[in-house]
Design a protein around this motif. Sequence first.
Motif, PDB file in Angstrom:
ATOM      1  N   ASP A  61      40.940  53.642  49.060  1.00  0.00           N
ATOM      2  CA  ASP A  61      40.991  52.102  49.855  1.00  0.00           C
ATOM      3  C   ASP A  61      39.978  51.085  48.931  1.00  0.00           C
ATOM      4  O   ASP A  61      39.604  50.221  49.469  1.00  0.00           O
ATOM      5  N   ARG A  62      39.504  51.644  47.591  1.00  0.00           N
ATOM      6  CA  ARG A  62      38.975  50.909  46.930  1.00  0.00           C
ATOM      7  C   ARG A  62      39.923  49.855  46.188  1.00  0.00           C
ATOM      8  O   ARG A  62      40.805  50.189  45.824  1.00  0.00           O
ATOM      9  N   ILE A  63      39.357  48.628  45.731  1.00  0.00           N
ATOM     10  CA  ILE A  63      40.343  47.642  44.999  1.00  0.00           C
ATOM     11  C   ILE A  63      39.796  47.555  43.558  1.00  0.00           C
ATOM     12  O   ILE A  63      38.618  47.683  43.158  1.00  0.00           O
ATOM     13  N   LEU A  64      40.720  47.524  42.568  1.00  0.00           N
ATOM     14  CA  LEU A  64      40.503  47.484  41.209  1.00  0.00           C
ATOM     15  C   LEU A  64      40.285  46.186  40.978  1.00  0.00           C
ATOM     16  O   LEU A  64      41.463  45.309  41.074  1.00  0.00           O
ATOM     17  N   LEU A  65      39.447  45.499  40.036  1.00  0.00           N
ATOM     18  CA  LEU A  65      39.228  43.953  39.735  1.00  0.00           C
ATOM     19  C   LEU A  65      38.670  44.077  38.414  1.00  0.00           C
ATOM     20  O   LEU A  65      38.175  44.742  37.824  1.00  0.00           O
ATOM     21  N   GLY A  66      39.173  43.038  37.474  1.00  0.00           N
ATOM     22  CA  GLY A  66      39.169  43.039  36.035  1.00  0.00           C
ATOM     23  C   GLY A  66      38.750  41.767  35.731  1.00  0.00           C
ATOM     24  O   GLY A  66      38.862  40.960  36.379  1.00  0.00           O
ATOM     25  N   ARG A  67      37.830  41.651  34.534  1.00  0.00           N
ATOM     26  CA  ARG A  67      37.321  40.496  34.014  1.00  0.00           C
ATOM     27  C   ARG A  67      37.930  40.397  32.496  1.00  0.00           C
ATOM     28  O   ARG A  67      37.943  41.034  31.612  1.00  0.00           O
ATOM     29  N   GLN A  68      38.775  39.103  32.387  1.00  0.00           N
ATOM     30  CA  GLN A  68      39.297  38.890  30.930  1.00  0.00           C
ATOM     31  C   GLN A  68      38.251  38.647  30.186  1.00  0.00           C
ATOM     32  O   GLN A  68      37.246  38.200  30.397  1.00  0.00           O
ATOM     33  N   VAL A  69      38.496  38.781  28.737  1.00  0.00           N
ATOM     34  CA  VAL A  69      37.724  38.718  27.861  1.00  0.00           C
ATOM     35  C   VAL A  69      37.165  37.318  27.456  1.00  0.00           C
ATOM     36  O   VAL A  69      36.162  37.182  27.213  1.00  0.00           O
ATOM     37  N   HIS A  70      37.959  36.103  27.942  1.00  0.00           N
ATOM     38  CA  HIS A  70      37.583  34.868  27.857  1.00  0.00           C
ATOM     39  C   HIS A  70      36.886  34.280  29.026  1.00  0.00           C
ATOM     40  O   HIS A  70      36.312  33.116  29.149  1.00  0.00           O
ATOM     41  N   TRP A  71      36.976  35.359  30.011  1.00  0.00           N
ATOM     42  CA  TRP A  71      35.961  34.773  31.248  1.00  0.00           C
ATOM     43  C   TRP A  71      34.654  34.717  31.240  1.00  0.00           C
ATOM     44  O   TRP A  71      33.901  35.671  30.541  1.00  0.00           O
ATOM     45  N   PRO A  72      34.079  33.964  32.054  1.00  0.00           N
ATOM     46  CA  PRO A  72      32.405  33.906  32.059  1.00  0.00           C
ATOM     47  C   PRO A  72      31.928  35.266  32.824  1.00  0.00           C
ATOM     48  O   PRO A  72      32.849  35.864  33.709  1.00  0.00           O
ATOM     49  N   GLU A  73      30.897  35.588  32.490  1.00  0.00           N
ATOM     50  CA  GLU A  73      30.147  36.714  33.244  1.00  0.00           C
ATOM     51  C   GLU A  73      30.292  36.531  34.660  1.00  0.00           C
ATOM     52  O   GLU A  73      30.128  35.624  35.341  1.00  0.00           O
ATOM     53  N   GLY A  74      30.898  37.557  35.529  1.00  0.00           N
ATOM     54  CA  GLY A  74      30.834  37.610  36.739  1.00  0.00           C
ATOM     55  C   GLY A  74      32.194  37.367  37.269  1.00  0.00           C
ATOM     56  O   GLY A  74      32.330  37.375  38.719  1.00  0.00           O
ATOM     57  N   ARG A  75      33.078  36.752  36.609  1.00  0.00           N
ATOM     58  CA  ARG A  75      34.205  36.368  37.060  1.00  0.00           C
ATOM     59  C   ARG A  75      35.123  37.391  37.214  1.00  0.00           C
ATOM     60  O   ARG A  75      35.604  38.154  35.975  1.00  0.00           O
ATOM     61  N   PHE A  76      35.608  37.886  38.213  1.00  0.00           N
ATOM     62  CA  PHE A  76      36.504  39.194  38.461  1.00  0.00           C
ATOM     63  C   PHE A  76      37.847  38.692  39.138  1.00  0.00           C
ATOM     64  O   PHE A  76      37.566  37.787  39.962  1.00  0.00           O
ATOM     65  N   SER A  77      38.945  39.302  38.989  1.00  0.00           N
ATOM     66  CA  SER A  77      40.070  39.124  39.934  1.00  0.00           C
ATOM     67  C   SER A  77      41.183  40.024  39.736  1.00  0.00           C
ATOM     68  O   SER A  77      40.864  41.013  38.980  1.00  0.00           O
ATOM     69  N   THR A  78      42.243  39.816  40.174  1.00  0.00           N
ATOM     70  CA  THR A  78      43.159  41.128  40.072  1.00  0.00           C
ATOM     71  C   THR A  78      44.062  41.073  38.568  1.00  0.00           C
ATOM     72  O   THR A  78      43.869  39.866  38.135  1.00  0.00           O
ATOM     73  N   LEU A  79      44.403  41.997  38.373  1.00  0.00           N
ATOM     74  CA  LEU A  79      45.359  42.121  37.118  1.00  0.00           C
ATOM     75  C   LEU A  79      46.679  41.304  37.188  1.00  0.00           C
ATOM     76  O   LEU A  79      47.346  41.214  38.416  1.00  0.00           O
ATOM     77  N   ALA A  80      47.098  40.687  36.178  1.00  0.00           N
ATOM     78  CA  ALA A  80      48.276  40.224  36.058  1.00  0.00           C
ATOM     79  C   ALA A  80      48.954  40.211  34.257  1.00  0.00           C
ATOM     80  O   ALA A  80      48.369  40.448  33.676  1.00  0.00           O
ATOM     81  N   GLY A  81      50.202  39.904  34.621  1.00  0.00           N
ATOM     82  CA  GLY A  81      50.920  39.917  33.321  1.00  0.00           C
ATOM     83  C   GLY A  81      52.397  39.501  33.193  1.00  0.00           C
ATOM     84  O   GLY A  81      52.677  39.388  34.262  1.00  0.00           O
ATOM     85  N   PHE A  82      52.880  39.217  32.251  1.00  0.00           N
ATOM     86  CA  PHE A  82      54.204  38.748  32.277  1.00  0.00           C
ATOM     87  C   PHE A  82      55.271  39.763  32.306  1.00  0.00           C
ATOM     88  O   PHE A  82      55.038  40.931  31.792  1.00  0.00           O
ATOM     89  N   VAL A  83      56.440  39.418  32.761  1.00  0.00           N
ATOM     90  CA  VAL A  83      57.487  40.473  32.803  1.00  0.00           C
ATOM     91  C   VAL A  83      58.271  40.119  31.478  1.00  0.00           C
ATOM     92  O   VAL A  83      58.442  39.163  30.935  1.00  0.00           O
TER      93      VAL A  83
END
Length: 314
Positions: free
Chosen positions: A186-208
């Motif tokens: 029950d841990r959550i997976l969060l990622g940081r995109q390459v162009h985001w500032p240090e420390g900004r994490f969120s859920t993964l996303a992408g286009f269909v």
Amino acid sequence: MTIWTDHTADRPISLTAPSGIDRAAHHRLDEAWLAAAWSHPSTRCFVVSGGQALIDETPDGRTELVMTPSFEAPLTEAHRYFLGTDEDGVSYFALQKDSLPGRMDQSARPAGLREAGLLLSPRDAGLMVHAVALENWQRLHRFCSRCGERTVIAAAGHIRRCPACGAEHYPRTDPAVIMAVTDADDRILLGRQVHWPEGRFSTLAGFVEPGESIEQSVRREVHEEVGITVGPVEYVASQPWPFPSSLMLGFTARATSTEINVDGDEIHEARWFSRDELGAAFDSGEVLPPYGISIAARLIELWYGKPLPTRGFV
């Protein structure tokens, strides 16, 4: 396997609360009705430009779209979009201009949806998201994709017609999946995109992608971005996201593997968090929560069990 459940009845996602506006699509091709509605003294309109509109604070502390009667509206040629009517019969229009008008009182300010969507009433937020989506589409689709001829606006801003080949073009909406992935612990997976500032994490996303189901898209995007395989997915809710033309489809998903291998192209860093670890990271400032307007914040909150720390708009 996909489970379809509404998790949002108690706390609507930004830009999705009932607006009280009937889009009244049956009037869009009725030029006589549209002309009468535009000239009615109760009609209200606002200008949208570059994804922004003017907002203002009222004496009682609310934030509103700056709207004027139609007879006070700035002139425009064809970029006048009918947005709908409310229960009192008031009609609403948006005017697309190259720039926002000035204000004599200097109290109003321009704002985009990322800021205004958190401040406006459901009615005003619904009107603005509709207008911004139409403006984005209109600016980017001025020529016929079939023959290349310049198209003309029809249906009060909801169709572009080609006078050369007769093709009709409709506002574009790109489906995108966004998912809160959890593991067996029950841990959550969060990622940081390459162009985001240090420390900004969120859920993964992408286009269909073409020819792909949304369930396949969830599994493909997670595996491509962080190397994690996903089993069951559960639909949560959707959110209009006109930046410039997306519809976010929110899911939770259960990982069947845990070893992270980021792609380095879209995702620079990804981490598993327990609730205690994420709470401590919020407290220390190591992790910045998503902005409250995003469905990502709600997906994380559903797992976290309480509201995320607030984050001021910058």
